[in-house]
Design an enzyme around this catalytic site. Structure first.
Site, PDB file in Angstrom:
ATOM      1  N   PHE A 128       7.356  -0.586   9.594  1.00  0.00           N
ATOM      2  CA  PHE A 128       5.993  -0.513   8.909  1.00  0.00           C
ATOM      3  C   PHE A 128       6.319  -1.383   7.711  1.00  0.00           C
ATOM      4  CE2 PHE A 128       4.117   2.203   5.354  1.00  0.00           C
ATOM      5  CZ  PHE A 128       3.181   2.694   6.430  1.00  0.00           C
ATOM      6  N   ASP A 197      15.630   4.093   7.912  1.00  0.00           N
ATOM      7  CA  ASP A 197      13.929   4.359   6.828  1.00  0.00           C
ATOM      8  C   ASP A 197      13.897   5.901   8.068  1.00  0.00           C
ATOM      9  OD1 ASP A 197      11.689   5.298   6.700  1.00  0.00           O
ATOM     10  OD2 ASP A 197      10.758   3.167   6.222  1.00  0.00           O
ATOM     11  N   TYR A 222       5.662  13.089   3.137  1.00  0.00           N
ATOM     12  CA  TYR A 222       4.173  14.074   2.988  1.00  0.00           C
ATOM     13  C   TYR A 222       3.345  13.910   4.906  1.00  0.00           C
ATOM     14  CZ  TYR A 222       3.075   8.573   2.261  1.00  0.00           C
ATOM     15  OH  TYR A 222       3.114   7.600   2.778  1.00  0.00           O
ATOM     16  N   LYS A 223       4.958  13.264   5.853  1.00  0.00           N
ATOM     17  CA  LYS A 223       4.460  13.380   7.216  1.00  0.00           C
ATOM     18  C   LYS A 223       4.771  14.927   7.881  1.00  0.00           C
ATOM     19  CE  LYS A 223       4.583   8.314   7.505  1.00  0.00           C
ATOM     20  NZ  LYS A 223       5.037   7.002   7.251  1.00  0.00           N
ATOM     21  N   ARG A 381      -2.961   6.271  18.211  1.00  0.00           N
ATOM     22  CA  ARG A 381      -1.806   6.852  17.790  1.00  0.00           C
ATOM     23  C   ARG A 381      -1.750   8.187  17.614  1.00  0.00           C
ATOM     24  NH1 ARG A 381       1.565   6.089  12.611  1.00  0.00           N
ATOM     25  NH2 ARG A 381       0.129   7.535  11.210  1.00  0.00           N
TER      26      ARG A 381
HETATM   27  C1  LIG Z   1       4.799   6.041   5.902  1.00  0.00           C
HETATM   28  C2  LIG Z   1       5.804   5.373   5.814  1.00  0.00           C
HETATM   29  C3  LIG Z   1       6.306   4.574   4.452  1.00  0.00           C
HETATM   30  C4  LIG Z   1       5.122   4.984   3.046  1.00  0.00           C
HETATM   31  O1  LIG Z   1       5.386   4.285   2.252  1.00  0.00           O
HETATM   32  P1  LIG Z   1       4.985   4.344   0.280  1.00  0.00           P
HETATM   33  O2  LIG Z   1       5.530   4.717   0.034  1.00  0.00           O
HETATM   34  O3  LIG Z   1       4.422   6.527   0.564  1.00  0.00           O
HETATM   35  O4  LIG Z   1       3.527   5.088   1.256  1.00  0.00           O
HETATM   36  C5  LIG Z   1       6.988   3.734   4.653  1.00  0.00           C
HETATM   37  N1  LIG Z   1       7.836   3.371   5.499  1.00  0.00           N
HETATM   38  C6  LIG Z   1       7.692   3.663   7.101  1.00  0.00           C
HETATM   39  C7  LIG Z   1       8.440   3.675   7.530  1.00  0.00           C
HETATM   40  C8  LIG Z   1       6.678   4.905   6.695  1.00  0.00           C
HETATM   41  O5  LIG Z   1       6.515   5.254   8.007  1.00  0.00           O
END
Ligand SMILES: *Cc1c(COP(=O)(O)O)cnc(C)c1O
Length: 422
Positions: A128, A197, A222-223, A381
């Site tokens: 990400f 992560d 939030y996921k 997705r």
């Molecule tokens: C959704 C996601 C993020 C989001 O980071 P925020 O700081 O909440 O914007 C970061 N890393 C991964 C791997 C994600 O899937």
């Protein structure tokens, strides 16, 4: 397989009652819970109570009387139960982006003390972007080189130079699931710390941080934890490291005694030192409702049972797409052991417009652009949240996709304008 078979699978699904714990809009098939989880039924009432009673009536007293001050640890302990961490080892704080900074900085401090000659941080090019952006600026700050691999096979050859291996357990684009225990064991054997992560794992697949003996972990609220838009994130530190260094964003909430108001920083014991500033009480209260809703699944077999259902849903999805829509390529692993809780598809052209046409039909997935260099395709997705997704939803979603393709519906001009958020 036909629609009645999908209906029968739902009828026999022991987890089916969990869907009622969510307030889902009628007529929508929601396949984007990996981007923003759905609203639990308890959240609105709980947030209203925090606002009107705890804040409105209790005012500042509520830091003590409503235990606001310990929310990061209390909700952290609940999250610990779904990621295989011990009590007292997880805190809720900040965003994932900030937590990447905090844990990676600590990992680099440990590596600098134990193996100063190692100057490389390894991650994946398809990680990400925020993880890579933060890692790259931290590496620049500390004089490390960030090396990005294109395939997990390339990791092993880099380990002897590496200080830290930072991976996202489930890839956000493809849903590829790394074998965390095996990768961590390999990293440790070669003297490398492993930072994980869990943004697309926590609440979606069983995670065993202690079993894998990982070093640090971070994840998103939030996921699959259904904490609400921009919900605070969490972080975990292996107890063997936690008191070795204080993290660099050493704010007063991570101080051993914040209300001593002393000019010098003295880190709190344990993972509380990873807090920085004042916790967002309303947001963490909403997150707690999401986590409690997930924990309600413990009575139904917990994450192991949710995982079984998730695999059943994504397997059905892949099978029906393969047989009815051969023009689509399945970009997620077909091997159950390597697939997270999503199915990603690609097609020659029009991925964005196809997703938009599906959304107009009430099937909500999302679009993820491929890299500019064309090394990977644009992706359609579809996240699967086994707490509330039904087999018939998968069947109907594919039915809609067939209709969008058959009539060239997706070519209509209105589907081609991109919003700020895809
Ligand atoms: C959704 C996601 C993020 C989001 O980071 P925020 O700081 O909440 O914007 C970061 N890393 C991964 C791997 C994600 O899937």
């Amino acid at each position: 397989m036909n629609r009645d078979d999908a209906v029968a699978l739902d009828r026999d699904d022991p987890l089916a009652p969990l869907r009622d714990l969510f307030d889902l809009p009628d007529g929508t098939i929601y396949l984007d819970g990996n981007s923003l989880g759905a609203l639990p039924r308890t959240t609105a009432g709980r947030v209203a109570e925090v606002v009107t009673q705890e804040w409105g009536r209790g005012l500042i007293e509520s830091w003590n009387t409503a235990s606001w001050i310990t929310l990061p640890q209390r909700v952290g302990d609940k999250i610990a139960r779904v990621v295989g961490a011990g009590q007292g080892e997880v805190v809720v704080a900040d965003s994932t982006s900030l937590n990447v900074y905090k844990v990676l900085a600590s990992a680099l401090s440990i590596a600098a003390a134990d193996a100063p000659e190692r100057r490389v941080v390894i991650s994946e090019r398809s990680n990400f972007p925020t993880d890579l952006y933060i890692a790259s600026s931290l590496c620049r700050e500390r004089g490390y080189e960030l090396v990005l691999v294109d395939s997990p096979d390339e990791i092993e050859g880099l380990l002897d130079r590496a200080a830290v291996l930072m991976l996202t357990e489930v890839n956000y684009r493809t849903g590829y699931l790394h074998p965390m225990a095996a990768v961590t064991a390999l990293a440790h054997e070669r003297g490398v710390l492993a930072v994980w992560d869990l943004c697309h794992s926590a609440g979606a697949v069983p995670v065993d941080l202690r079993g894998a003996d990982a070093d640090f972990a971070i994840g998103c609220g939030y996921k699959f934890l259904n904490g609400g838009p921009g919900a605070p994130a969490f972080l975990w530190v292996n107890p063997r490291h936690v008191d070795r260094f204080s993290q660099p964003l050493s704010g007063w909430m991570g101080h051993a005694a914040p209300f001593e108001m002393s000019p010098g920083y003295r880190p709190a014991e344990g993972v509380s030192r990873y807090l920085s500033g004042t916790p967002g009480v309303i947001a963490i209260s909403a997150l707690e409702c999401g986590v409690d809703t997930l924990l309600a699944a413990e009575a139904y077999g917990g994450l192991e049972a949710l995982r079984e259902k998730s695999l059943g849903l994504t397997r059905l999805f892949a099978d029906v797409v393969s047989s009815r829509l051969p023009a689509f390529r399945i970009e997620s692993p077909l091997d159950d052991a390597r697939r997270g809780s999503q199915l990603s598809l690609s097609i020659g052209e029009g991925a964005y417009a196809i997703v938009q046409a599906l959304i107009e039909r009430g099937v909500v997935g999302d679009f993820r652009a491929g890299p500019e260099d064309g090394s990977a395709p644009d992706i359609l997705r579809f996240g699967v949240t086994p707490l509330y997704t039904r087999y018939v939803d998968i069947w109907d979603a594919v039915d809609h996709l067939v209709a969008v393709m058959d009539d060239d519906e997706w070519r209509a001009e209105r589907f081609w304008t991109r919003g700020a958020v895809t």
